[in-house]
Design an enzyme around this catalytic site. Structure first.
Site, PDB file in Angstrom:
ATOM      1  N   GLN A 121     -12.645 -24.300  34.719  1.00 57.10           N
ATOM      2  CA  GLN A 121     -12.201 -23.276  35.669  1.00 57.10           C
ATOM      3  C   GLN A 121     -12.523 -21.887  35.152  1.00 57.10           C
ATOM      4  O   GLN A 121     -12.046 -21.482  34.090  1.00 57.10           O
ATOM      5  CB  GLN A 121     -10.690 -23.389  35.922  1.00 57.10           C
ATOM      6  CG  GLN A 121     -10.188 -22.448  37.001  1.00 57.10           C
ATOM      7  CD  GLN A 121      -8.691 -22.575  37.225  1.00 57.10           C
ATOM      8  OE1 GLN A 121      -7.908 -22.107  36.431  1.00 57.10           O
ATOM      9  NE2 GLN A 121      -8.306 -23.204  38.324  1.00 57.10           N
ATOM     10  N   GLY A 122     -13.334 -21.131  35.889  1.00 60.58           N
ATOM     11  CA  GLY A 122     -13.687 -19.763  35.540  1.00 60.58           C
ATOM     12  C   GLY A 122     -13.023 -18.776  36.477  1.00 60.58           C
ATOM     13  O   GLY A 122     -13.685 -18.182  37.343  1.00 60.58           O
ATOM     14  N   SER A 124      -9.720 -16.613  35.318  1.00 60.76           N
ATOM     15  CA  SER A 124      -9.167 -15.476  34.577  1.00 60.76           C
ATOM     16  C   SER A 124     -10.265 -14.722  33.821  1.00 60.76           C
ATOM     17  O   SER A 124     -11.265 -15.292  33.390  1.00 60.76           O
ATOM     18  CB  SER A 124      -8.110 -15.945  33.579  1.00 60.76           C
ATOM     19  OG  SER A 124      -6.995 -16.499  34.252  1.00 60.76           O
ATOM     20  N   SER A 156     -10.705 -23.635  30.711  1.00 61.23           N
ATOM     21  CA  SER A 156     -10.322 -24.948  30.184  1.00 61.23           C
ATOM     22  C   SER A 156     -11.521 -25.877  30.050  1.00 61.23           C
ATOM     23  O   SER A 156     -12.246 -26.118  31.015  1.00 61.23           O
ATOM     24  CB  SER A 156      -9.282 -25.592  31.108  1.00 61.23           C
ATOM     25  OG  SER A 156      -8.157 -24.763  31.262  1.00 61.23           O
ATOM     26  N   GLU A 242      -3.334 -26.707  42.421  1.00 57.49           N
ATOM     27  CA  GLU A 242      -2.945 -26.552  41.018  1.00 57.49           C
ATOM     28  C   GLU A 242      -1.430 -26.500  40.879  1.00 57.49           C
ATOM     29  O   GLU A 242      -0.859 -27.065  39.947  1.00 57.49           O
ATOM     30  CB  GLU A 242      -3.581 -25.289  40.450  1.00 57.49           C
ATOM     31  CG  GLU A 242      -3.342 -25.095  38.964  1.00 57.49           C
ATOM     32  CD  GLU A 242      -4.084 -23.899  38.397  1.00 57.49           C
ATOM     33  OE1 GLU A 242      -4.219 -23.823  37.170  1.00 57.49           O
ATOM     34  OE2 GLU A 242      -4.530 -23.050  39.188  1.00 57.49           O
TER      35      GLU A 242
END
Length: 380
Positions: A121-122, A124, A156, A242
């Protein structure tokens, strides 16, 4: 909402329970927790077994209630978790199923289900965490590609991922325009030229997070999920998964941990403390209610195309704090042993500190509940 299970759903549970009892004893030994390439191989191997048996686990392959039963039974049986591919199975996959084109679903969902491809996951950035709409990573259109430049953090499993669900700014923020305008959701191939991954080590000594640097990375326009500049709406779909369903299996795991805490307290004499017993009882009530809330959210999602609603924020808010309370209580039960990071509960206690930040801070969840469920005016 109906929180009971139908006879068909109970048959699904019985068949799954029987299958787990047959296959779990045949699994290889789990790899070193710090060896992420080995963990990827182990996790994707388990996913292939699930796929071949018809238990691939994405909501779009079964009803939301069957998916909930799957999470409940696999956790109770002590089966492997989704592990390195949790972003693909619980975030990106469901988002693509809900928002992707038929071609995108055909391209990305089968490899996720089979365990062939891992996602990270990109979202933040160094200056855009809780205020995600402040992201600065930019994507400039160049023919059939976007040229992406910027950086992401807390990504992550980036070091073992094949794809990244990436938020980029495809239009600058004009004066007086809300910051969430001009954002797009892209599928980034992690082996593209210009992608650099730098692992980050956590307080617990693990390195499941990374910084990702993007230097004029070319991403096909066809990898955009949703319309250009409509990525914030797509992101809210991702975040609803999520917060609404991705933690469901963890509630079952916490209930199992609570039962183990009670057994340990009886064995080491801590059970004689009435204050501790009250804490354990209160946690039992909290986790029971949280599981019912999961069931309620899943039942509600059946009427919204499988996408969880704002009730996911209610769940995530309370679950984050209940998890921290659980492992604070574990430290009390363990006593000095809670300082030994080799003990699973001690390491989990450190990890629990992140839960009031991850997937949107508790402050963000309170704002969502206030505005979307209670109808209060937007905070300034």
């Amino acid at each position: 909402m109906d929180l009971t299970y139908t006879p068909q759903e109970e048959r699904f549970r019985a068949e799954l329970r029987s299958w787990l009892a047959r296959v779990l004893p045949s699994l290889p030994e789990r790899p070193d927790p710090l060896d992420w390439p080995a963990r990827r191989a182990y996790d994707t191997g388990w996913q292939r077994m699930l796929h071949d048996a018809g238990y691939a686990g994405l909501p779009h392959t079964a009803t939301p209630t069957q998916h909930l039963i799957f999470l409940e039974e696999t956790e109770r049986a002590g089966a492997p978790y989704v592990g390195a591919n949790f972003v693909g199975l619980l975030h990106a996959g469901p988002t693509i199923a809900a928002e992707g084109t038929p071609e995108q679903r055909a391209r990305w969902l089968p490899p996720i289900l089979r365990g062939d491809e891992v996602w990270c996951q990109g979202f933040s950035e160094p200056e855009a965490g809780s205020d995600l709409a402040s992201l600065r990573t930019r994507a400039v259109r160049d023919g059939d590609h976007y040229v992406v430049t910027g950086s992401k953090t807390w990504t992550s499993h980036a070091e073992v991922a094949d794809w990244c669900e990436l938020l980029v700014r495809t239009a600058p923020v004009a004066p007086g325009t809300p910051k969430h305008k001009g954002i797009s959701w892209l599928a980034l191939p992690m082996d593209a030229p210009g992608v650099t991954v730098r692992p980050l080590r956590t307080l617990a000594g693990t390195a499941e997070f990374a910084e990702v640097f993007l230097d004029e990375v070319r991403v096909p326009v066809g990898n955009r999920v949703g319309a250009e500049n409509d990525g914030w709406r797509v992101t809210l779909v991702t975040l609803s998964f999520e917060r609404g369903t991705a933690f469901a299996g963890e509630v079952v795991a916490c209930r199992r941990t609570l039962a183990a805490l009670a057994r340990t307290a009886r064995a080491n004499g801590r059970w004689d403390d009435p204050v501790l017993r009250r804490r354990l009882g209160r946690l039992h009530a909290d986790l029971t209610v949280l599981w019912r809330l999961v069931q309620w959210n899943v039942s509600a999602a059946q009427h919204t195309g499988g996408v969880p609603g704002a009730g996911g924020s209610v769940f995530k808010l309370r679950y984050s704090h209940a998890r921290q309370e659980l492992y604070d209580t574990a430290a009390e039960v363990l006593g000095p042993g809670s300082l030994d990071l080799d003990h699973e509960w001690a390491a989990d206690r450190l990890t629990s500190l992140s839960y009031t930040i991850a997937a949107g801070t508790s402050q963000i969840q309170r704002n969502i509940v206030a505005e979307r469920l209670l109808g209060l005016p937007k905070g300034r």
